[in-house]
Design an enzyme around this catalytic site. Structure first.
Site, short mmCIF file in Angstrom:
data_model
loop_
_atom_site.label_atom_id
_atom_site.label_comp_id
_atom_site.label_asym_id
_atom_site.label_seq_id
_atom_site.Cartn_x
_atom_site.Cartn_y
_atom_site.Cartn_z
N GLN A 17 0.77 -1.25 0.00
CA GLN A 17 0.00 0.00 0.00
C GLN A 17 0.81 1.30 0.00
O GLN A 17 0.50 2.22 -0.76
CB GLN A 17 -0.97 0.02 1.21
CG GLN A 17 -1.86 1.23 1.19
CD GLN A 17 -2.85 1.33 2.35
OE1 GLN A 17 -3.45 2.36 2.53
NE2 GLN A 17 -3.02 0.28 3.11
N GLU A 139 1.26 -1.25 8.22
CA GLU A 139 0.45 -0.12 8.70
C GLU A 139 0.35 0.01 10.23
O GLU A 139 0.71 1.03 10.82
CB GLU A 139 -0.96 -0.26 8.11
CG GLU A 139 -2.01 0.67 8.68
CD GLU A 139 -1.78 2.11 8.26
OE1 GLU A 139 -1.53 2.36 7.08
OE2 GLU A 139 -1.87 2.99 9.14
N ASP A 168 0.50 3.82 6.00
CA ASP A 168 0.76 3.48 4.60
C ASP A 168 0.44 4.64 3.67
O ASP A 168 1.32 5.22 3.05
CB ASP A 168 -0.09 2.27 4.20
CG ASP A 168 0.52 0.96 4.68
OD1 ASP A 168 1.73 0.93 4.95
OD2 ASP A 168 -0.21 -0.04 4.78
N GLY A 247 -8.04 20.31 19.87
CA GLY A 247 -7.70 21.71 19.62
C GLY A 247 -8.20 22.56 20.76
O GLY A 247 -8.55 22.06 21.83
N GLY A 248 -8.26 23.85 20.54
CA GLY A 248 -8.67 24.77 21.61
C GLY A 248 -10.18 24.86 21.78
O GLY A 248 -10.66 25.50 22.71
N1 COA Z 1 11.96 -9.98 -9.41
C1 COA Z 1 12.66 -10.72 -8.53
N2 COA Z 1 12.62 -10.53 -7.21
C2 COA Z 1 11.86 -9.52 -6.75
C3 COA Z 1 11.14 -8.69 -7.62
C4 COA Z 1 11.20 -8.95 -9.00
N3 COA Z 1 10.54 -8.23 -9.89
N4 COA Z 1 10.47 -7.79 -6.87
C5 COA Z 1 10.78 -8.04 -5.60
N5 COA Z 1 11.63 -9.08 -5.52
C6 COA Z 1 12.21 -9.68 -4.32
C7 COA Z 1 13.09 -8.70 -3.57
O1 COA Z 1 14.37 -8.67 -4.17
C8 COA Z 1 13.09 -9.34 -2.19
O2 COA Z 1 13.96 -10.45 -2.19
P1 COA Z 1 15.09 -10.74 -1.04
O3 COA Z 1 14.37 -10.69 0.27
O4 COA Z 1 15.60 -12.11 -1.41
O5 COA Z 1 16.12 -9.69 -1.13
C9 COA Z 1 11.65 -9.89 -2.11
O6 COA Z 1 11.18 -10.00 -3.43
C10 COA Z 1 10.57 -9.00 -1.47
O7 COA Z 1 11.01 -8.26 -0.56
P2 COA Z 1 10.23 -7.75 0.76
O8 COA Z 1 10.10 -6.30 0.61
O9 COA Z 1 11.03 -8.27 1.91
O10 COA Z 1 8.75 -8.41 0.76
P3 COA Z 1 7.93 -9.00 1.99
O11 COA Z 1 6.63 -9.43 1.40
O12 COA Z 1 8.69 -10.05 2.71
O13 COA Z 1 7.72 -7.78 3.00
C11 COA Z 1 6.94 -5.60 3.67
C12 COA Z 1 6.70 -6.85 2.81
C13 COA Z 1 5.88 -4.57 3.29
C14 COA Z 1 6.81 -5.95 5.16
C15 COA Z 1 8.36 -5.03 3.40
O14 COA Z 1 8.50 -4.85 2.01
C16 COA Z 1 8.65 -3.72 4.10
O15 COA Z 1 8.91 -3.68 5.30
N6 COA Z 1 8.67 -2.62 3.36
C17 COA Z 1 9.00 -1.30 3.86
C18 COA Z 1 7.89 -0.70 4.68
C19 COA Z 1 6.59 -0.64 3.96
O16 COA Z 1 6.46 -0.08 2.90
N7 COA Z 1 5.58 -1.19 4.61
C20 COA Z 1 4.21 -0.97 4.22
C21 COA Z 1 3.72 -1.89 3.25
S1 COA Z 1 2.09 -1.40 2.89
#
Ligand code: COA
Length: 415
Positions: A17, A139, A168, A247-248
């Site tokens: 998101q 979030e 988010d 607020g106030g």
């Molecule tokens: N091709 C190949 N690999 C891909 C890719 C693509 N097109 N797009 C993503 N990937 C891989 C990434 O390289 C990563 O791999 P790695 O862990 O081996 O390095 C993996 O997919 C995804 O990474 P990640 O972001 O860790 O996904 P997740 O589903 O485990 O975590 C979140 C999700 C949201 C918790 C995390 O991304 C996060 O903390 N983000 C920052 C904060 C944030 O935006 N949070 C709010 C989300 S609404």
């Protein structure tokens, strides 16, 4: 008509998101947003909370309008080369992977700079540098860590998270502002830069009034507009203030006619000082306008609870819309508690494009939120979200790949 961000090309490496809200806004302002997804899977939200089998979810569609979708396996060496070409051709890379993911992919800030020194790299992370910088964040974690949850809810209950996605969507908004600011600075410097919006920081920015109150509490030990005053107790930290206005001008949520069966038959009522005499007239307590115990804001503070109880006796005799009509006549600030159903059906919101109906090839028609920011010279037309990889060939051709090269990359699993 031209659009504010015409000519700006965004490499959209976002998912879920926070990041997608940012890039959707930029797309609404006219940027060409190319969403890079993994072939076969795509953004995880495509399949989350589905209401129609095998069709992109509303979760996904409502966050990815006006974008193009291209599939690239960025862990495949040839896929990586395609991404490098995209980096060379784009103005901004936006990502919200877990900390370190982009580096692990081989796209460090230094490498991106080598490929394109004008590139702006914009990231959402859960936390900025510090003890939690490596954490994955969603979030509600941000709402808890940014001070929203500890200050939301009632004093006798647990911390509460808000339905508003301030972690988010709120951070996505912050990031979008950072990006357009960096684009503006680039017109002078010619250089790209890193833009970071941490979700904790974004939530705290939206909770600044509570940091204000923390310091007032530290200094005086009390806060007279909080429901804890005068009979409850204050501790060391800003307490949950229920529906107090913050607020106030003291405010509270009051029952309206029908509250017994309708969970949203309520109104937010503000006892704004300049209209106090009018409030007294409306609720039939004319004597309060001159009674020294009620006549001034300071005099009213110790018995706000009783005052709101008296006003509620009046609001309970009216529907929330009847109460609104009467109170607005006297400029008394108030607002109905609107359900999502009421909001979805509100004609004025459709008219302004704040809520729009979109047609989707596999889903059919659905409602979505339009651009809340209206530019007179850059109106937003919301177009449907892309199917997974819908624009791969189109974008690859624009990048200079021939049909044969595209086909070979597909066979190699790179796109
Ligand atoms: N091709 C190949 N690999 C891909 C890719 C693509 N097109 N797009 C993503 N990937 C891989 C990434 O390289 C990563 O791999 P790695 O862990 O081996 O390095 C993996 O997919 C995804 O990474 P990640 O972001 O860790 O996904 P997740 O589903 O485990 O975590 C979140 C999700 C949201 C918790 C995390 O991304 C996060 O903390 N983000 C920052 C904060 C944030 O935006 N949070 C709010 C989300 S609404």
């Amino acid at each position: 008509m031209s659009k504010a961000l015409d000519g700006v090309r965004i490499l959209d490496f976002t998912h879920v998101q926070s990041g997608p809200t940012c890039t959707q806004l930029l797309a609404w302002f006219g940027a060409d947003v190319i969403k890079v997804e993994r072939a076969g899977a795509g953004d995880i939200t495509r399949e989350q909370l589905r209401d129609i089998p095998d069709v992109d979810s509303l979760y996904f569609t409502m966050l990815n309008h006006n974008k193009r979708s291209i599939t690239i396996d960025t862990k495949n060496p040839e896929g990586k080369q395609v991404l490098e070409t995209l980096i060379q051709k784009c103005d901004v890379l936006v990502e919200n992977f877990a900390p370190g993911a982009l580096d692990r992919m081989g796209f460090t800030w230094e490498r991106i700079q080598e490929l394109n020194p004008r590139m702006i790299v914009a990231s959402v992370k859960g936390f900025g540098p510090g003890p939690y910088e490596d954490c994955k964040v969603y979030e509600n974690v941000a709402q808890c860590a940014g001070g929203a949850a500890s200050t939301t809810g009632f004093d006798d209950g647990p911390p509460v998270v808000s339905g508003a996605q301030i972690g988010d969507s709120g951070t996505g908004l912050h990031l979008a502002l950072g990006i357009v600011t960096a684009l503006y600075q680039r017109t002078q410097t010619g250089r790209g830069q890193k833009v970071l919006a941490a979700m904790q920081d974004g939530v705290l920015n939206l909770c600044r009034v509570k940091l204000r109150d923390q310091q007032r509490l530290d200094r005086t030990g009390t806060m007279k507009e909080y429901p804890q005053y005068p009979n409850g107790k204050f501790g060391e930290a800003v307490p949950r203030a229920g529906n107090a206005s913050g607020g106030g001008q003291p405010g509270w949520i009051l029952k309206c006619k029908g509250w017994e069966t309708d969970p949203n038959a309520y109104i937010y009522f503000i006892t704004q000082a300049p209209v106090w005499a009018k409030i007294c007239n409306v609720i039939g307590k004319e004597e309060w306008a001159t009674d020294p115990a009620y006549a001034t804001p300071a005099a009213r503070l110790p018995h706000l609870k009783d005052i709101f109880a008296e006003i509620e006796r009046w609001t309970m005799t009216k529907t929330k819309f009847e109460a609104m009509q009467i109170l607005n006549k006297y400029d008394i600030p108030c607002g109905p508690i609107l359900s999502m159903k009421e909001i979805a059906e509100e004609p004025s919101l459709r008219k302004t494009g704040t809520i729009v109906e979109v047609d989707h090839p596999t889903r059919g028609k659905y409602l979505t939120v339009g651009n809340p920011i209206k530019l007179s010279d850059s109106p937003t037309e919301v177009t449907r979200s892309p199917l997974l990889g819908e624009h791969t060939d189109e974008v690859m051709t624009e990048l200079g790949y021939s049909p044969e090269q595209i086909s070979a990359l597909r066979t190699a699993g790179a796109i």
